[in-house]
Scaffold this motif. Structure first.
Motif, PDB file in Angstrom:
ATOM      1  N   SER A 174       0.797  -1.230   0.000  1.00  0.00           N
ATOM      2  CA  SER A 174       0.000   0.000   0.000  1.00  0.00           C
ATOM      3  C   SER A 174       0.831   1.282   0.000  1.00  0.00           C
ATOM      4  N   PHE A 175       2.161   1.186   0.126  1.00  0.00           N
ATOM      5  CA  PHE A 175       2.989   2.390   0.083  1.00  0.00           C
ATOM      6  C   PHE A 175       4.366   2.077  -0.485  1.00  0.00           C
ATOM      7  N   ALA A 176       5.073   3.132  -0.876  1.00  0.00           N
ATOM      8  CA  ALA A 176       6.423   2.967  -1.419  1.00  0.00           C
ATOM      9  C   ALA A 176       7.362   2.513  -0.305  1.00  0.00           C
ATOM     10  N   THR A 177       8.355   1.714  -0.652  1.00  0.00           N
ATOM     11  CA  THR A 177       9.312   1.202   0.321  1.00  0.00           C
ATOM     12  C   THR A 177      10.010   2.352   1.034  1.00  0.00           C
ATOM     13  N   VAL A 178      10.112   2.239   2.362  1.00  0.00           N
ATOM     14  CA  VAL A 178      10.746   3.254   3.197  1.00  0.00           C
ATOM     15  C   VAL A 178      12.048   2.666   3.719  1.00  0.00           C
ATOM     16  N   ARG A 179      13.144   3.389   3.530  1.00  0.00           N
ATOM     17  CA  ARG A 179      14.453   2.955   4.024  1.00  0.00           C
ATOM     18  C   ARG A 179      14.969   3.985   5.014  1.00  0.00           C
ATOM     19  N   LEU A 180      15.283   3.527   6.239  1.00  0.00           N
ATOM     20  CA  LEU A 180      15.709   4.418   7.310  1.00  0.00           C
ATOM     21  C   LEU A 180      17.020   3.941   7.916  1.00  0.00           C
ATOM     22  N   VAL A 181      17.776   4.891   8.457  1.00  0.00           N
ATOM     23  CA  VAL A 181      18.975   4.584   9.230  1.00  0.00           C
ATOM     24  C   VAL A 181      18.953   5.484  10.451  1.00  0.00           C
ATOM     25  N   ASN A 182      19.284   4.926  11.596  1.00  0.00           N
ATOM     26  CA  ASN A 182      19.323   5.707  12.827  1.00  0.00           C
ATOM     27  C   ASN A 182      20.682   6.401  12.903  1.00  0.00           C
ATOM     28  N   ASN A 183      20.788   7.471  12.134  1.00  0.00           N
ATOM     29  CA  ASN A 183      22.045   8.184  11.957  1.00  0.00           C
ATOM     30  C   ASN A 183      21.699   9.643  11.620  1.00  0.00           C
TER      31      ASN A 183
ATOM     32  N   ARG B  55       5.635  13.287  11.803  1.00  0.00           N
ATOM     33  CA  ARG B  55       4.426  12.731  11.180  1.00  0.00           C
ATOM     34  C   ARG B  55       4.646  12.218   9.756  1.00  0.00           C
ATOM     35  N   GLU B  56       5.874  11.872   9.398  1.00  0.00           N
ATOM     36  CA  GLU B  56       6.169  11.417   8.040  1.00  0.00           C
ATOM     37  C   GLU B  56       5.656  10.014   7.755  1.00  0.00           C
ATOM     38  N   LEU B  57       5.587   9.146   8.737  1.00  0.00           N
ATOM     39  CA  LEU B  57       5.221   7.748   8.505  1.00  0.00           C
ATOM     40  C   LEU B  57       3.823   7.380   8.979  1.00  0.00           C
ATOM     41  N   ILE B  58       3.172   8.238   9.720  1.00  0.00           N
ATOM     42  CA  ILE B  58       1.930   7.850  10.377  1.00  0.00           C
ATOM     43  C   ILE B  58       0.811   7.536   9.386  1.00  0.00           C
ATOM     44  N   ASP B  59       0.739   8.243   8.246  1.00  0.00           N
ATOM     45  CA  ASP B  59      -0.318   7.951   7.274  1.00  0.00           C
ATOM     46  C   ASP B  59      -0.167   6.547   6.696  1.00  0.00           C
ATOM     47  N   GLU B  60       1.078   6.131   6.406  1.00  0.00           N
ATOM     48  CA  GLU B  60       1.298   4.783   5.901  1.00  0.00           C
ATOM     49  C   GLU B  60       0.935   3.734   6.949  1.00  0.00           C
ATOM     50  N   ILE B  61       1.308   3.995   8.199  1.00  0.00           N
ATOM     51  CA  ILE B  61       1.023   3.046   9.284  1.00  0.00           C
ATOM     52  C   ILE B  61      -0.479   2.930   9.523  1.00  0.00           C
TER      53      ILE B  61
ATOM     54  N   ALA C 218       1.481  11.001  19.880  1.00  0.00           N
ATOM     55  CA  ALA C 218       2.057  12.196  19.262  1.00  0.00           C
ATOM     56  C   ALA C 218       3.574  12.110  19.106  1.00  0.00           C
ATOM     57  N   LEU C 219       4.233  11.253  19.889  1.00  0.00           N
ATOM     58  CA  LEU C 219       5.693  11.214  19.862  1.00  0.00           C
ATOM     59  C   LEU C 219       6.291   9.956  19.256  1.00  0.00           C
ATOM     60  N   ILE C 220       5.660   8.801  19.446  1.00  0.00           N
ATOM     61  CA  ILE C 220       6.275   7.513  19.090  1.00  0.00           C
ATOM     62  C   ILE C 220       5.288   6.617  18.351  1.00  0.00           C
ATOM     63  N   ILE C 221       5.781   5.951  17.308  1.00  0.00           N
ATOM     64  CA  ILE C 221       5.068   4.828  16.693  1.00  0.00           C
ATOM     65  C   ILE C 221       5.752   3.576  17.222  1.00  0.00           C
ATOM     66  N   SER C 222       5.011   2.749  17.920  1.00  0.00           N
ATOM     67  CA  SER C 222       5.576   1.537  18.510  1.00  0.00           C
ATOM     68  C   SER C 222       4.950   0.326  17.830  1.00  0.00           C
ATOM     69  N   SER C 223       5.795  -0.637  17.453  1.00  0.00           N
ATOM     70  CA  SER C 223       5.285  -1.836  16.797  1.00  0.00           C
ATOM     71  C   SER C 223       6.034  -3.065  17.301  1.00  0.00           C
ATOM     72  N   GLU C 224       5.345  -4.177  17.260  1.00  0.00           N
ATOM     73  CA  GLU C 224       5.939  -5.455  17.622  1.00  0.00           C
ATOM     74  C   GLU C 224       6.376  -6.148  16.344  1.00  0.00           C
ATOM     75  N   LEU C 225       7.606  -6.630  16.336  1.00  0.00           N
ATOM     76  CA  LEU C 225       8.135  -7.360  15.189  1.00  0.00           C
ATOM     77  C   LEU C 225       8.190  -8.835  15.529  1.00  0.00           C
ATOM     78  N   GLY C 226       7.755  -9.639  14.616  1.00  0.00           N
ATOM     79  CA  GLY C 226       7.822 -11.085  14.796  1.00  0.00           C
ATOM     80  C   GLY C 226       8.131 -11.740  13.471  1.00  0.00           C
ATOM     81  N   VAL C 227       8.402 -13.008  13.521  1.00  0.00           N
ATOM     82  CA  VAL C 227       8.670 -13.745  12.294  1.00  0.00           C
ATOM     83  C   VAL C 227       7.361 -14.305  11.760  1.00  0.00           C
ATOM     84  N   GLU C 228       7.287 -14.433  10.441  1.00  0.00           N
ATOM     85  CA  GLU C 228       6.107 -15.002   9.827  1.00  0.00           C
ATOM     86  C   GLU C 228       6.092 -16.498  10.114  1.00  0.00           C
ATOM     87  N   LEU C 229       4.996 -16.979  10.651  1.00  0.00           N
ATOM     88  CA  LEU C 229       4.902 -18.380  11.062  1.00  0.00           C
ATOM     89  C   LEU C 229       4.433 -19.236   9.894  1.00  0.00           C
TER      90      LEU C 229
END
Length: 158
Positions: free
Chosen positions: A34-43, A83-89, A127-138
């Motif tokens: 549903s959205f273009a690939t997003v590539r981020l680096v914590n830098n 607020r750059e990623l919230i619409d995609e999320i 308003a400050l954080i998008i928090s998500s749980e990451l897991g492996v596809e079962l």
């Protein structure tokens, strides 16, 4: 024990040095149909790795405690102030894919560890954080065939 095959001597030297100028970076790739690939680096600055530009963006990855028998996932917290990623999320109707890789700043084209592939299973935001749980596809929990082996469909088995 031998080191991982793609870990360079520069990475090992930086990891075991008492102090170093080398920086280990986590590359995060977020993709969904549903959205273009997003590539981020914590830098603080963008990094180009293997021809892809990873934009500077604050995030925190916290692995869950492992019990030795299984990997229970991780928590990914992404800064939501801009607020750059919230619409995609908000628009997600199915799990998004996340790929994590480790590189060192002096050799960004050489992935030192990874890629690790995850799916986002739960998302919450404020308003400050998008928090998500990451897991492996079962994939092992998926049915193997589309047929049921019962007496009506396969009488010769019974």
């Amino acid at each position: 024990m031998s080191p991982a095959p793609n870990v360079t001597q520069g990475f090992r030297d930086a990891a075991f040095a008492e102090s170093t100028d080398e920086v280990v970076l986590v590359l995060l790739t977020l993709s969904h149909s549903s959205f273009a690939t997003v590539r981020l680096v914590n830098n603080p600055e963008a990094i180009t790795s293997r021809g892809y530009v990873f934009s500077p963006f604050p995030f925190l990855l916290t692995p869950h405690r492992e019990d030795g028998d299984s990997f229970s996932g991780a928590t990914l917290q992404i800064d939501n102030v801009s607020r750059e990623l919230i619409d995609e999320i908000r628009g997600l109707t199915s799990p998004a894919d996340v790929v994590l890789e480790l590189v060192i700043a002096s050799e960004p084209d050489n992935v030192q560890r990874g890629p690790w592939r995850f799916v986002i299973s739960r998302v919450s935001y404020d308003a400050l954080i998008i928090s998500s749980e990451l897991g492996v596809e079962l994939v092992l929990d998926e049915p193997y065939t589309g047929d049921r082996y019962d007496p009506a469909l396969f009488p010769g088995l019974y």
